[in-house]
Write a protein that holds these residues in place. Sequence first.
Motif, short mmCIF file in Angstrom:
data_model
loop_
_atom_site.label_atom_id
_atom_site.label_comp_id
_atom_site.label_asym_id
_atom_site.label_seq_id
_atom_site.Cartn_x
_atom_site.Cartn_y
_atom_site.Cartn_z
N THR A 38 -0.24 3.83 26.87
CA THR A 38 -1.06 4.19 27.92
C THR A 38 -2.12 3.07 28.05
O THR A 38 -2.82 3.31 28.86
CB THR A 38 -1.73 5.52 27.63
OG1 THR A 38 -2.67 5.51 26.68
CG2 THR A 38 -0.68 6.56 27.32
N ARG A 83 4.69 11.37 28.71
CA ARG A 83 4.51 10.05 28.74
C ARG A 83 5.48 9.13 29.51
O ARG A 83 5.18 8.16 30.03
CB ARG A 83 4.40 9.43 27.23
CG ARG A 83 4.50 7.95 26.90
CD ARG A 83 3.13 7.29 27.61
NE ARG A 83 3.31 5.77 27.71
CZ ARG A 83 3.92 5.07 28.43
NH1 ARG A 83 4.91 5.71 29.54
NH2 ARG A 83 4.09 3.94 28.41
N LYS A 838 3.99 1.92 22.46
CA LYS A 838 4.58 2.73 21.84
C LYS A 838 5.33 2.73 20.56
O LYS A 838 5.27 3.60 19.58
CB LYS A 838 5.60 3.33 22.96
CG LYS A 838 5.15 4.00 24.07
CD LYS A 838 6.31 4.55 24.86
CE LYS A 838 6.98 3.45 25.62
NZ LYS A 838 7.99 4.23 26.62
#
Length: 875
Positions: A38, A83, A838
């Motif tokens: 993010t 997400r 990630k």
Amino acid sequence: MSLMYLTAGRGVRHWLALMLVLVTPVLGITVFARAQGTSGTLPDPISSRELSRYADRLDLSDEQRQAVQSIHNKYRADFARLRDGEIEEYLSTHGGAGNLRITFDRSEVEKDARDLQKLLGRIRSVDERFFDQLLALLTEQQQAMLPRIRQARERARYQSGMSLIGIIINPAARHDLSALMTELDLAPEPGSDLDLVLQQYETRLTASARDLHDVSVKKELLMFDRMAEQGYGADVLEDPSGAEGLIDVLFSAMNHVQDRMNDQAAEIADLNRRTLKELTALMPEDQARKLRGRFLQRAYHDPLVSGQRVSRRFSTALERDELTDQQRSQIEGMQLAYEQQRQQNVERLMDAHDESSRTGFLINPTEEQEALREKREKAVDDAQERCRSFDEQTMLALDAVLGEDLAQRVTRRIEQEDAESGEGQQEVRMMAVSVMSVGSGEGEAGISTFTSTFTPVDIDTGGAFTERAGIPGPLTVQDLGRHARRLEMTEDERAIASALHDDYRVQFDESTRERIEELRELEQRIGPGGGIHIREEDVEPELPTVGDVDRMYALRRELMRAVDETDSRLFDDLRAVITDDDRAQRVDRARMARRRDVYARAGDRGGGTGMFAFGGGLLTIGGSDSREESVDLTSMVEDLELPDETAARIDTILLDYEQQITDVFRTRYEASQRVDEDMQKRMVRATRQTARGREVEMSADAEGFEAIEAKREEARKAADRIVHLNRSALQQLTDTLDASTAQLLRRAYDRAAFPGVFRDPEALDGKLQAALALLDLTDGQRRDLQDLVASYTAEYEECCRRMVEFQREARVIGEDPGAGPPPIDIQDLQQRSRDLEKLKFERNELNGRTLTRLRTLLNEAQARSIGAADTGEDR
């Protein structure tokens, strides 16, 4: 001492500020953090480590922890879907500075704010479902504690996105005393006076974090409101092209909102400090010292470090058996007085730091704002000087009591302990950011970042200095031993080689010493980048000249020639010692290996290969940790110690590789040095012009930048050529070797080429091996540990493999490495950055889950013995 920074003219400051406008959320930036892809814009999910802390605070049983883990697995899956869906959609359109978009459309800004708030609400809903499911597993007493756990998670959500700016500027605002106490195993009994103080603190901290978060989320709207108050309302914003003074008003509005964020962060820091005093007053002294020390270490690192050296000298002196009773009594009294006075000095220094942080980072500040900033910075300098002076006086007084002989013994003991523990040898990475190019056309802007690495304890030694300056040190005894093995030297030949090496070290020192000292003085005068200098207070610095830069790089070239000539004499002597033709040819290959090592290490400290053209300007991607252009495959193959038959089978591949790549290492180094030299001269000229109050043009189309870019392209092509040769030779070698040996070689290559992937302080292989070595394990424990090690190792290696592939694919090297770089796709770069985040998050989660499992398999004493107890040290 204070730093004097290069300050460019008004035109450059305006463009620098515009770059910062481009890197705000609405105007196109995201604060980067280690996150689940993010980019720090939105909160991460509850991690396994956070879950472990929650379990500790709730005092969950083993059965409850296992049940909670199942709930957490479902929670992580829910968050991952969010997400990869709505969050990814949001980030693809709002995801960072690469968008380079600016808007004065208030309705668009309002929509962005609503979209962000909606996503924050979705994340809150996923969190709440997790806690609701957790509630059914808890006892009545644990349920009473759950609201405080929810609050802790709420605070974590608030400390994301642009609110990070406030807590970065003021580090004391980012810490949670309740979490620190849990880490240190200092959680108070429920209902105690200490616990009541903590409850009140948590409520106030949550509210303050929410206030900072709200300002950060509404930052752009607040900016527009501020501009409207100054007469720049919606009508001007709809067509800003003709608005006179718009940029100045925009900067003023940004500063106004940033001031609010700084003040809110300062309130949190003040709350933390006030509560720390309340808590420590209620705690036993040893626990209070532990909590105070951890908070200082995290929030006010400099004030804490300032007294560590003195405190350690006191403790080391008091351990000496040679002390007389009178000396011991006197030193103990000095130590008590020092700690009391030091605490007062540190409090004043923290006050100064907090006050200085209220100024924060302002763009084009007014004269009044600049004067206030300087006043607050001077207060910090004065407080630091007070601490430093008091420490030095205390050290002198302590040594006077010890006497010269005993004081030297104490010093030697401290140095010995440092050597044994490796303290002081850590690499410190420093990063400076400077605007290197800003054009006047659309999209013509760029920021350059550069990093350097040094070892603190070696900062004044010639060896470390030459390494930092890009000048290699001499061949070591270990290097000679490696070459002796490569050349299959006899004992008699090794003895002769050792004598030759002693002479070589003397010659090396004689040929480099004076020039190294001169180079050191020039480095100190010019400073990093030619624009940062250290000076005594109220003393005008002697500004560097272009002639200084010319001489500095001439010295570097002279030193590199001297190193090569001294090395060559040693290898010529070794060739005379070894008479048979086969081994004599190996001497020539050893000479090439030394040259590759010299230019690879020196080239790493050269610059300039990271920039690429973008929209007529320059743009640098910082943070890349690829070292493929420094890898020497031959040395890796030697480390495998292959059987003679296998080594002979691949020798032709290696010889061809060595003959091609050695000269390319040198080309890369020399090209990078030419880039650095030109940039240093440019920065020196800017420093001198700015000192005379003149405007400085730093645009990409300014005179001279085209020539710099040509040299930078030469360095880039050489680096790409090295990578191409390495990858090609690696493929040939792994195709020739057996599967297991090929895997070992590729793994060694990956570790050398992509060290950042494997630089993981949270990796558990050490703790797991230490656990397996425990002597008091039961048979059941050992079986479970072996299963845990096997599964963890496989999963961890797979995570690393995926990260390596990601890094490798990010650098496209075709069949023609001399061709130009592929077109830049900013959105693709942003996506890659989020994907890498990630992958890192997944690996961190693996570490966290495995550590939790390890703790459940061991008893408390076993966990503590291998450093796996939950003391917060591993976070």
